[in-house]
Design a protein around this motif. Structure first.
Motif, short mmCIF file in Angstrom:
data_model
loop_
_atom_site.label_atom_id
_atom_site.label_comp_id
_atom_site.label_asym_id
_atom_site.label_seq_id
_atom_site.Cartn_x
_atom_site.Cartn_y
_atom_site.Cartn_z
N PRO A 9 0.83 -1.22 0.00
CA PRO A 9 0.00 0.00 0.00
C PRO A 9 0.86 1.26 0.00
O PRO A 9 2.02 1.25 0.38
CB PRO A 9 -0.80 -0.12 1.30
N HIS A 10 0.24 2.34 -0.44
CA HIS A 10 0.87 3.65 -0.34
C HIS A 10 1.01 4.03 1.12
O HIS A 10 0.17 3.67 1.96
CB HIS A 10 0.01 4.69 -1.08
N GLU A 11 2.07 4.75 1.46
CA GLU A 11 2.33 5.09 2.86
C GLU A 11 1.22 5.93 3.49
O GLU A 11 1.04 5.92 4.70
CB GLU A 11 3.67 5.83 2.96
N ASP A 12 0.47 6.68 2.68
CA ASP A 12 -0.60 7.53 3.21
C ASP A 12 -1.99 6.96 2.96
O ASP A 12 -2.99 7.66 3.18
CB ASP A 12 -0.51 8.93 2.57
N ARG A 13 -2.09 5.73 2.52
CA ARG A 13 -3.40 5.17 2.16
C ARG A 13 -4.33 5.11 3.36
O ARG A 13 -5.50 5.54 3.28
CB ARG A 13 -3.22 3.78 1.57
N ASP A 14 -3.85 4.61 4.49
CA ASP A 14 -4.71 4.49 5.67
C ASP A 14 -5.20 5.85 6.16
O ASP A 14 -6.36 6.02 6.52
CB ASP A 14 -3.96 3.77 6.79
N ALA A 15 -4.30 6.83 6.16
CA ALA A 15 -4.69 8.17 6.62
C ALA A 15 -5.75 8.78 5.70
O ALA A 15 -6.69 9.42 6.17
CB ALA A 15 -3.47 9.07 6.69
N ILE A 16 -5.61 8.56 4.40
CA ILE A 16 -6.58 9.11 3.46
C ILE A 16 -7.93 8.44 3.63
O ILE A 16 -8.99 9.10 3.62
CB ILE A 16 -6.05 8.94 2.02
N LEU A 17 -7.94 7.12 3.80
CA LEU A 17 -9.21 6.42 3.95
C LEU A 17 -9.90 6.77 5.27
O LEU A 17 -11.12 6.88 5.33
CB LEU A 17 -8.97 4.90 3.88
N ARG A 18 -9.10 6.97 6.33
CA ARG A 18 -9.70 7.33 7.62
C ARG A 18 -10.24 8.75 7.63
O ARG A 18 -11.18 9.06 8.37
CB ARG A 18 -8.67 7.17 8.74
N GLU A 19 -9.67 9.64 6.80
CA GLU A 19 -10.09 11.03 6.80
C GLU A 19 -11.55 11.18 6.39
O GLU A 19 -12.26 12.07 6.87
CB GLU A 19 -9.19 11.83 5.86
N VAL A 20 -12.03 10.31 5.50
CA VAL A 20 -13.42 10.40 5.06
C VAL A 20 -14.38 10.15 6.21
O VAL A 20 -15.49 10.70 6.27
CB VAL A 20 -13.67 9.39 3.92
N HIS A 21 -13.95 9.34 7.18
CA HIS A 21 -14.82 8.98 8.31
C HIS A 21 -14.38 9.66 9.60
O HIS A 21 -14.78 9.25 10.69
CB HIS A 21 -14.80 7.45 8.51
N ALA A 22 -13.56 10.70 9.49
CA ALA A 22 -12.96 11.30 10.68
C ALA A 22 -13.97 12.09 11.50
O ALA A 22 -13.92 12.09 12.72
CB ALA A 22 -11.80 12.21 10.28
N ARG A 23 -14.92 12.75 10.86
CA ARG A 23 -15.85 13.63 11.58
C ARG A 23 -17.29 13.29 11.20
O ARG A 23 -17.97 14.09 10.55
CB ARG A 23 -15.53 15.09 11.27
N PRO A 24 -17.79 12.12 11.59
CA PRO A 24 -19.16 11.76 11.24
C PRO A 24 -20.18 12.55 12.06
O PRO A 24 -19.87 13.07 13.13
CB PRO A 24 -19.22 10.26 11.57
N PHE A 25 -21.37 12.65 11.53
CA PHE A 25 -22.46 13.30 12.27
C PHE A 25 -22.87 12.40 13.44
O PHE A 25 -22.79 11.17 13.37
CB PHE A 25 -23.66 13.54 11.36
#
Length: 437
Positions: A9-25
């Motif tokens: 995987p890309h070194e930033d893949r996990d951070a990018i995927l988690r960012e989408v779910h970082a601030r849920p309602f």
């Protein structure tokens, strides 16, 4: 499975995927109250801020913040905290379930005592009191908000009514009232978060206005100085005057670039925040109510002119920088032409001196040949006269007539050769020095 067959995987893949779910309602039950704070925070002070909040959580029997956390949720009984770190600010949102519904009588400083127990992370910028009530307990909006700036709109298909006046109350908070008529908790949670973000980014976007007001006098002075400099450019004639004028233009350009560099981030951030505000308005899906001022209309009337002032100053800086660059270029061309003219005059003077020196050298060479030839012939005369006394057949005067031209020719060749060799050696030494330099 062979580990060698796994995808790398890309070194930033996990951070990018988690960012989408970082601030849920989060779902919010009605009635409720949200007290939202935003503080400007510096990069060097962020570790201390996280440590202070982590200590507060542990002191109140809650889990500590993870290392390098950028957002965190924690509960203290019926009070819930949502902490978020952004690029230049930090937000604290305190959520109180089933809070007092009488918004006009509630004491806001008593609603969020936990905030005052935490070390302040930076300069306080935003404070919002968001109240969510049912229609049966909704207060009179005209007594709660200022009539001249009251904005009322509906959302969620008319099931939610939102009101605010964007003014700071006596406690220092901007109040927002949401009357919920059957909107589910998850939808109310999304609406509340967008409203908080709308007000937060609105305030952040206007941070550029004080910066623009501080810079505007300096930009105006530079504009006037540029006009004076361009007018003086047409009147200066000497090289010294042009060089002094060029130095003034360089100083003006340095002042302008210093101010532009200082405001670059602020103006760019305000432009981004403005786009976020417009995005939140579109996401909420406001619907106008009869005879009520709308949120977009109010912001366009109050916020847009302030931002336009800032962006106009930014455009003035860009245009002024281009004009200063053109004026400097023109003046440099004028200075270069004057210097070339001066160099040409110097070269002509040097060429004239070289011609005079050559003539002098030729004269000196002629005199030297005559003088040396005279002395050589005189010496030979003594020798030949001595030979004449020893021999009757030897004619000294005839010998002198024959030897004199030969002596003159030999002396001339010798002196010319030595002088030219000396000049050639001098030129070689000069060339060697230049190459060494």
């Amino acid at each position: 499975m062979d580990p060698s067959h796994f995808l790398v995987p890309h070194e930033d893949r996990d951070a990018i995927l988690r960012e989408v779910h970082a601030r849920p309602f989060r779902p919010i039950e009605t009635p409720a109250r949200l007290v939202h704070f935003a503080f400007l925070s510096k990069e060097l002070e962020r570790d201390a801020e996280r440590d202070a909040l982590s200590d507060f959580c542990q002191a109140n029997d809650s889990e500590a913040l993870p290392d390098n956390a950028r957002h965190h949720r924690v509960s203290f009984g019926d009070v819930h905290l949502r902490w978020e770190r952004h690029s230049e600010f930090t937000t604290y949102c305190w959520y109180y379930k089933h809070a007092a519904e009488d918004v006009s009588a509630a004491d806001i400083t008593g609603l969020a005592p936990q905030m005052y127990a935490i070390q302040q992370p930076g300069p306080h910028l935003v404070a919002i009191d968001l109240q969510i009530v049912e229609p049966s307990s909704a207060p009179d909006m005209y007594t709660l908000f200022a009539k001249e700036s009251l904005c009322v709109m509906s959302a969620e298909g008319g099931s939610a009514t939102i009101a605010t006046d964007f003014q700071v109350d006596a406690a220092g908070f901007v109040r927002i009232l949401v009357v919920n008529d059957g909107v589910p908790a998850m939808r109310i949670g999304a609406l509340a978060q967008r409203l908080l973000e709308l007000e937060t980014y609105r305030v952040l976007a206007l941070l550029c206005l004080p910066e623009a007001q501080r810079l505007e006098p300096s930009v105006r002075q530079i504009e006037r100085a540029l006009v004076d400099a361009t007018q003086a450019m047409t009147q200066t004639e000497t090289l010294e005057d042009n060089e002094n004028l060029l130095e003034k233009l360089v100083v003006l350009a340095a002042r302008l670039e210093a101010g532009a560099a200082k405001s670059l981030f602020r103006f760019g951030a305000s432009r981004a925040y403005q786009n976020i505000v417009l995005g939140r308005i579109a996401a909420i899906g406001f619907e106008p109510l009869p005879d009520r001022e709308t949120f977009p209309a109010f912001l366009n009337r109050r916020m847009a002119p302030a931002l336009q002032t800032c962006f106009s100053l930014e455009e003035r800086q860009i245009n002024l920088s281009r004009k200063l660059a053109r004026a400097t270029q023109l003046l440099r061309a004028k200075v270069d032409v004057a210097m070339e003219r001066q160099n040409r005059d110097i070269l002509e003077t040097m060429s004239e001196r070289a011609r005079l020196q050559l003539r002098l050298q030729q004269t000196v060479e002629g005199l030297s040949i005559a003088a040396v030839s005279y002395y050589v012939v005189a010496l030979l005369a003594y020798f030949l006269k001595g030979l004449a006394h020893t021999s009757d057949w030897f004619d000294a005067e005839a010998a002198m007539a024959i030897v004199s031209p030969i002596v003159v020719i030999l002396v001339a060749i010798t002196i010319t050769f030595r002088v030219r060799n000396a000049h050639s050696a001098g030129r070689n030494r000069v060339v060697a020095r230049r190459k060494a330099i």
